[in-house]
Design an enzyme around this catalytic site. Structure first.
Site, PDB file in Angstrom:
ATOM      1  N   ASP A 295       1.228  -1.551   0.047  1.00 41.15           N
ATOM      2  CA  ASP A 295       0.129   0.029  -0.115  1.00 41.15           C
ATOM      3  C   ASP A 295       0.800   1.201   0.029  1.00 41.15           C
ATOM      4  O   ASP A 295       2.078   1.116  -0.304  1.00 41.15           O
ATOM      5  CB  ASP A 295      -0.697  -0.383   1.146  1.00 41.15           C
ATOM      6  CG  ASP A 295      -1.979   0.862   0.805  1.00 41.15           C
ATOM      7  OD1 ASP A 295      -2.513   2.111   0.297  1.00 41.15           O
ATOM      8  OD2 ASP A 295      -2.981  -0.121   0.775  1.00 41.15           O
TER       9      ASP A 295
ATOM     10  N   ASP B 118       3.780   3.701  -3.393  1.00 43.90           N
ATOM     11  CA  ASP B 118       3.178   3.829  -4.343  1.00 43.90           C
ATOM     12  C   ASP B 118       2.968   3.347  -6.039  1.00 43.90           C
ATOM     13  O   ASP B 118       4.162   3.613  -6.794  1.00 43.90           O
ATOM     14  CB  ASP B 118       3.503   5.831  -4.631  1.00 43.90           C
ATOM     15  CG  ASP B 118       2.075   6.364  -5.518  1.00 43.90           C
ATOM     16  OD1 ASP B 118       0.630   5.463  -6.555  1.00 43.90           O
ATOM     17  OD2 ASP B 118       2.386   7.980  -5.500  1.00 43.90           O
TER      18      ASP B 118
ATOM     19  N   ALA C 134      -5.227  -2.063  -5.487  1.00 45.29           N
ATOM     20  CA  ALA C 134      -5.769  -1.171  -5.407  1.00 45.29           C
ATOM     21  C   ALA C 134      -6.105   0.115  -6.566  1.00 45.29           C
ATOM     22  O   ALA C 134      -6.217  -0.336  -7.479  1.00 45.29           O
ATOM     23  CB  ALA C 134      -3.725   0.302  -5.727  1.00 45.29           C
TER      24      ALA C 134
ATOM     25  N   LYS D 205     -16.240  13.656 -10.699  1.00 42.22           N
ATOM     26  CA  LYS D 205     -17.137  15.077 -10.628  1.00 42.22           C
ATOM     27  C   LYS D 205     -17.721  14.229 -12.209  1.00 42.22           C
ATOM     28  O   LYS D 205     -17.285  14.170 -12.703  1.00 42.22           O
ATOM     29  CB  LYS D 205     -15.621  15.506 -10.702  1.00 42.22           C
ATOM     30  CG  LYS D 205     -15.221  16.536  -9.564  1.00 42.22           C
ATOM     31  CD  LYS D 205     -15.374  17.202  -8.941  1.00 42.22           C
ATOM     32  CE  LYS D 205     -15.121  17.994  -7.745  1.00 42.22           C
ATOM     33  NZ  LYS D 205     -16.444  18.985  -7.186  1.00 42.22           N
TER      34      LYS D 205
ATOM     35  N   ALA E 239     -17.079  17.885 -17.209  1.00 43.02           N
ATOM     36  CA  ALA E 239     -17.651  19.308 -17.867  1.00 43.02           C
ATOM     37  C   ALA E 239     -16.225  19.778 -15.968  1.00 43.02           C
ATOM     38  O   ALA E 239     -15.341  21.152 -16.825  1.00 43.02           O
ATOM     39  CB  ALA E 239     -18.466  19.739 -17.527  1.00 43.02           C
TER      40      ALA E 239
ATOM     41  N   ASN F 189     -21.455   5.286 -15.093  1.00 43.78           N
ATOM     42  CA  ASN F 189     -22.189   6.115 -14.054  1.00 43.78           C
ATOM     43  C   ASN F 189     -21.377   7.693 -13.722  1.00 43.78           C
ATOM     44  O   ASN F 189     -20.372   8.027 -14.163  1.00 43.78           O
ATOM     45  CB  ASN F 189     -21.273   6.087 -12.448  1.00 43.78           C
ATOM     46  CG  ASN F 189     -22.221   4.942 -11.372  1.00 43.78           C
ATOM     47  OD1 ASN F 189     -23.249   5.541 -11.048  1.00 43.78           O
ATOM     48  ND2 ASN F 189     -21.375   5.548 -10.188  1.00 43.78           N
TER      49      ASN F 189
ATOM     50  N   TYR G  47     -13.159   7.223 -13.427  1.00 45.74           N
ATOM     51  CA  TYR G  47     -13.266   6.140 -12.969  1.00 45.74           C
ATOM     52  C   TYR G  47     -14.145   4.835 -13.917  1.00 45.74           C
ATOM     53  O   TYR G  47     -13.094   3.718 -14.436  1.00 45.74           O
ATOM     54  CB  TYR G  47     -14.083   6.065 -11.384  1.00 45.74           C
ATOM     55  CG  TYR G  47     -13.841   4.549 -10.874  1.00 45.74           C
ATOM     56  CD1 TYR G  47     -13.512   4.460  -9.435  1.00 45.74           C
ATOM     57  CD2 TYR G  47     -15.308   3.753 -10.769  1.00 45.74           C
ATOM     58  CE1 TYR G  47     -12.757   3.123  -9.294  1.00 45.74           C
ATOM     59  CE2 TYR G  47     -15.131   2.634  -9.674  1.00 45.74           C
ATOM     60  CZ  TYR G  47     -14.422   2.663  -9.409  1.00 45.74           C
ATOM     61  OH  TYR G  47     -14.241   1.375  -8.306  1.00 45.74           O
TER      62      TYR G  47
ATOM     63  N   THR H  72     -17.666  -1.257   1.819  1.00 50.40           N
ATOM     64  CA  THR H  72     -16.415  -0.737   2.299  1.00 50.40           C
ATOM     65  C   THR H  72     -16.592   0.752   3.108  1.00 50.40           C
ATOM     66  O   THR H  72     -17.166   1.341   2.814  1.00 50.40           O
ATOM     67  CB  THR H  72     -14.971  -0.541   1.676  1.00 50.40           C
ATOM     68  OG1 THR H  72     -15.926   0.152   0.710  1.00 50.40           O
ATOM     69  CG2 THR H  72     -14.938  -2.003   0.962  1.00 50.40           C
TER      70      THR H  72
HETATM   71  N1  LIG Z   1     -16.081  -0.919  -2.434  1.00 48.28           N
HETATM   72  C1  LIG Z   1     -17.036  -1.021  -3.087  1.00 48.28           C
HETATM   73  O1  LIG Z   1     -17.953  -0.653  -3.228  1.00 48.28           O
HETATM   74  C2  LIG Z   1     -15.999  -1.131  -4.690  1.00 48.28           C
HETATM   75  C3  LIG Z   1     -16.679  -1.908  -5.768  1.00 48.28           C
HETATM   76  C4  LIG Z   1     -16.394  -1.737  -6.867  1.00 48.28           C
HETATM   77  C5  LIG Z   1     -14.658  -2.023  -7.487  1.00 48.28           C
HETATM   78  N2  LIG Z   1     -14.299  -1.659  -6.155  1.00 48.28           N
HETATM   79  C6  LIG Z   1     -12.887  -1.766  -6.280  1.00 48.28           C
HETATM   80  O2  LIG Z   1     -12.185  -2.464  -5.402  1.00 48.28           O
HETATM   81  C7  LIG Z   1     -11.109  -2.241  -5.003  1.00 48.28           C
HETATM   82  C8  LIG Z   1     -10.841  -1.666  -3.425  1.00 48.28           C
HETATM   83  O3  LIG Z   1     -11.781  -0.819  -2.898  1.00 48.28           O
HETATM   84  P1  LIG Z   1     -12.418  -1.081  -1.486  1.00 48.28           P
HETATM   85  O4  LIG Z   1     -13.548  -0.163  -1.222  1.00 48.28           O
HETATM   86  O5  LIG Z   1     -11.334  -1.706  -0.643  1.00 48.28           O
HETATM   87  O6  LIG Z   1     -10.901   0.528  -1.488  1.00 48.28           O
HETATM   88  P2  LIG Z   1     -10.573   1.221  -0.485  1.00 48.28           P
HETATM   89  O7  LIG Z   1      -9.811   3.224  -0.611  1.00 48.28           O
HETATM   90  O8  LIG Z   1     -10.788   1.269   0.588  1.00 48.28           O
HETATM   91  O9  LIG Z   1      -9.078   0.123  -0.607  1.00 48.28           O
HETATM   92  C9  LIG Z   1      -7.986   0.873  -1.468  1.00 48.28           C
HETATM   93  C10 LIG Z   1      -6.854   1.214  -1.605  1.00 48.28           C
HETATM   94  O10 LIG Z   1      -5.876   1.022  -2.629  1.00 48.28           O
HETATM   95  C11 LIG Z   1      -5.084   1.472  -2.150  1.00 48.28           C
HETATM   96  N3  LIG Z   1      -4.355   2.450  -3.262  1.00 48.28           N
HETATM   97  C12 LIG Z   1      -4.926   3.943  -3.583  1.00 48.28           C
HETATM   98  N4  LIG Z   1      -3.471   4.205  -4.639  1.00 48.28           N
HETATM   99  C13 LIG Z   1      -2.804   3.571  -4.610  1.00 48.28           C
HETATM  100  C14 LIG Z   1      -1.739   3.442  -4.920  1.00 48.28           C
HETATM  101  N5  LIG Z   1      -0.980   4.517  -5.725  1.00 48.28           N
HETATM  102  N6  LIG Z   1      -0.044   3.296  -4.970  1.00 48.28           N
HETATM  103  C15 LIG Z   1      -0.504   1.937  -3.214  1.00 48.28           C
HETATM  104  N7  LIG Z   1      -2.051   1.398  -3.293  1.00 48.28           N
HETATM  105  C16 LIG Z   1      -2.921   2.725  -3.287  1.00 48.28           C
HETATM  106  C17 LIG Z   1      -5.328   3.118  -0.051  1.00 48.28           C
HETATM  107  O11 LIG Z   1      -4.130   3.589   0.248  1.00 48.28           O
HETATM  108  C18 LIG Z   1      -6.398   1.711   0.088  1.00 48.28           C
HETATM  109  O12 LIG Z   1      -5.664   1.037   1.066  1.00 48.28           O
HETATM  110  C19 LIG Z   1     -10.285  -0.521  -5.848  1.00 48.28           C
HETATM  111  O13 LIG Z   1      -9.795  -1.276  -6.715  1.00 48.28           O
HETATM  112  C20 LIG Z   1     -11.882   0.016  -6.192  1.00 48.28           C
HETATM  113  O14 LIG Z   1     -11.853   0.495  -7.150  1.00 48.28           O
HETATM  114  C21 LIG Z   1     -14.649  -0.919  -5.162  1.00 48.28           C
END
Ligand SMILES: NC(=O)c1ccc[n+]([C@@H]2O[C@H](COP(=O)([O-])OP(=O)(O)OC[C@H]3O[C@@H](n4cnc5c(N)ncnc54)[C@H](O)[C@@H]3O)[C@@H](O)[C@H]2O)c1
Length: 469
Positions: A261, A284, A311, A317, A320, A369, A375, A410
């Site tokens: 992370d 990162d 991740a 947003k 536009a 969406n 996204y 989450t």
């Molecule tokens: N929660 C939902 O309902 C949902 C639905 C569809 C898809 N997702 C996808 O599931 C995945 C996890 O979602 P979540 O809800 O646990 O999100 P979250 O925001 O709780 O966790 C995401 C994690 O990724 C890490 N991260 C972000 N950018 C990073 C980077 N550049 N380098 C390293 N780590 C990085 C963040 O620090 C965080 O710990 C994501 O890809 C999200 O798009 C989630």
């Protein structure tokens, strides 16, 4: 985040009120507990005279110790099941329905013309009311694109309409899937049936899954309760939410987990790594040198077996109103980074033979969406990457698949405004959001060494959300 309406609707007073007001009454879903049997309850088997997967099914049911009964249209099942040493019998006597069952499995591979679809009607008409809550329905077919005769391809393609409708219709949190099994891939079916029949797939419904012939079809693990024993698994975004759950479930399955992370999340990252007795990498992944640093780390570790690109970020947003850096960041972290990391790991031989790459997409990438052009583009791109790259990786014995979560409880979804959050939670066949564990279980099925025939799939973990269905 907890779903207080689900708890309320399952209380004595709440159930009465929900009934009186005609409100949805979501069931508490069954979820897998370590050590539990694959399926608790009987499987009813159906098919036609020309069904081709029955021997393969008998082998799997024997392996998972399932009790089976044969529908009246499949008398040949009895002899096959007896020969395989299965507990079996006939379901129903003289047009009277038999016992309630936990799962229905229909082998539709023998159907080669739409005029034969009556076999499906007979089976599901008889059996639809006999499936227990949180039950499973699986229809097995042949991939239409591989059928030589157009009429056969037509009949096989028609199965999708049946399974998606059943998934809406059966209620009681019964999950329904269609599995297309390529000719020659019969022996690669077990990991998929184990996943789909068990509570691991509780929030997966209305999906179409393809099992293909693989260079490395995968071996049955020595111990199905720890299929990832000895495997090294990288999970990105592992400090919280879905990523933390993936790390936990992977560790439960026997894997050595490397949790990654951003440096800002180091404390919670280390806590997760410690909990799963794994390692952590603070990095990162959007940084330009991340792919090469990860390849270095994998090589120093003797190669990785599984990479989970979890991740992800949102910067919502309308287009536009969106600043350019919001666009760049989201596309970079959610999509371009995954492409670059995969390329670096493969080019530098940092993945072990039989490796599994698993991506996390989203139903936003399928349905789109408002406010999520960046996204949704990134998550649709993940699907494009899986579908275009999987055939290139297959000759190397590497599989590439994605899960597309719907509404998962989450921190990400807790931040969604109340009305939108309630709509996202309820607008699916289960009338509730999924849990991070539900996504993690699907990822573990893709990661299994026995899932070598499962590649190029995008499976929604969304309770059959109506978004993009
Ligand atoms: N929660 C939902 O309902 C949902 C639905 C569809 C898809 N997702 C996808 O599931 C995945 C996890 O979602 P979540 O809800 O646990 O999100 P979250 O925001 O709780 O966790 C995401 C994690 O990724 C890490 N991260 C972000 N950018 C990073 C980077 N550049 N380098 C390293 N780590 C990085 C963040 O620090 C965080 O710990 C994501 O890809 C999200 O798009 C989630």
């Amino acid at each position: 985040m907890s779903d207080s309406y689900l708890n309320f609707a399952n209380s004595a007073m709440g159930a009465k009120l929900a009934n009186a007001l005609g409100l949805p009454k979501p069931l508490v879903l069954e979820r897998y507990q370590a050590g539990q049997a694959v399926i608790q309850g009987t499987v009813m088997v159906g098919g036609s005279a020309d069904s081709t997967l029955l021997p393969a099914l008998a082998r799997v049911f024997h392996s998972i110790n399932a009790n089976t009964v044969a529908h009246r249209q499949l008398p040949q099942w009895m002899a096959l099941a007896n020969a395989a040493g299965l507990m079996t019998g006939r379901w129903g006597i003289e047009d009277q329905p038999g016992e309630k069952v936990k799962a229905l499995v229909f082998d539709a591979t023998g159907l080669s013309d739409s005029s034969q679809s009556t076999a499906l009607y007979d089976f599901f008409h008889d059996a639809a009311r006999s499936v227990l809550p949180c039950g499973r329905v699986i229809v097995l077919g042949r991939p239409p694109e591989a059928c030589k005769a157009p009429r056969q391809a037509t009949m096989q393609r028609a199965l999708e309409g049946l399974t998606r409708s059943l998934a809406n219709e059966l209620k009681k949190a019964i999950a329904v899937q269609l599995v297309y099994v390529a000719e020659g891939a019969e022996t690669a079916l077990e990991s998929t049936l184990r996943f789909l029949l068990s509570p691991r797939s509780t929030y997966v419904s209305g999906q179409v899954i393809r099992v293909s012939v693989a260079v490395d079809a995968g071996l049955a693990p020595a111990d199905w309760t720890a299929p990832l024993a000895g495997k090294k698994v990288l999970v990105t975004g592992a400090s919280r939410g879905i990523g933390a759950s993936i790390a936990e479930v992977m560790a439960r399955e026997g894997a050595e987990v490397i949790c990654l992370d951003v440096p800002q999340a180091l404390d919670s990252l280390n806590a997760v790594a410690q909990q799963v007795a794994g390692k952590s990498i603070a990095m990162d992944i959007g940084a330009a040198d991340a792919p090469q640093l990860l390849a270095d780390a994998a090589l120093a570790d003797g190669g990785w077996d599984v990479v989970v690109h979890n991740a992800g970020i949102t910067r919502d947003k309308t287009v536009a109103n969106m600043q350019p850096h919001f666009w760049e960041m989201v596309v970079n972290v959610n999509l371009s980074t995954q492409e670059r990391i995969n390329e670096a790991l493969v080019e530098r031989g940092a993945l072990k033979s039989g490796a599994r790459i698993i991506c996390v997409s989203s139903i936003s990438g399928i349905a789109g969406n408002v406010g999520q052009t960046n996204y949704a583009l990134s998550k649709a791109g993940v699907i494009g990457m899986v579908q275009s790259m999987a055939p290139h990786l297959a000759p190397l014995g590497i599989t590439l698949n994605a899960v597309a979560p719907g509404f998962i409880e989450t921190a990400m979804t807790a931040a969604v405004p109340f009305a939108l959050r309630e709509a996202g939670r309820r607008m699916n066949s289960m009338s509730q959001g999924g849990l991070p564990q539900d996504v993690a279980e699907a990822i573990c099925w893709f990661a299994s060494p026995a899932s070598g025939g499962v590649t190029g799939n995008v499976v929604r973990v969304c309770g059959q959300s109506i978004m993009g269905a």
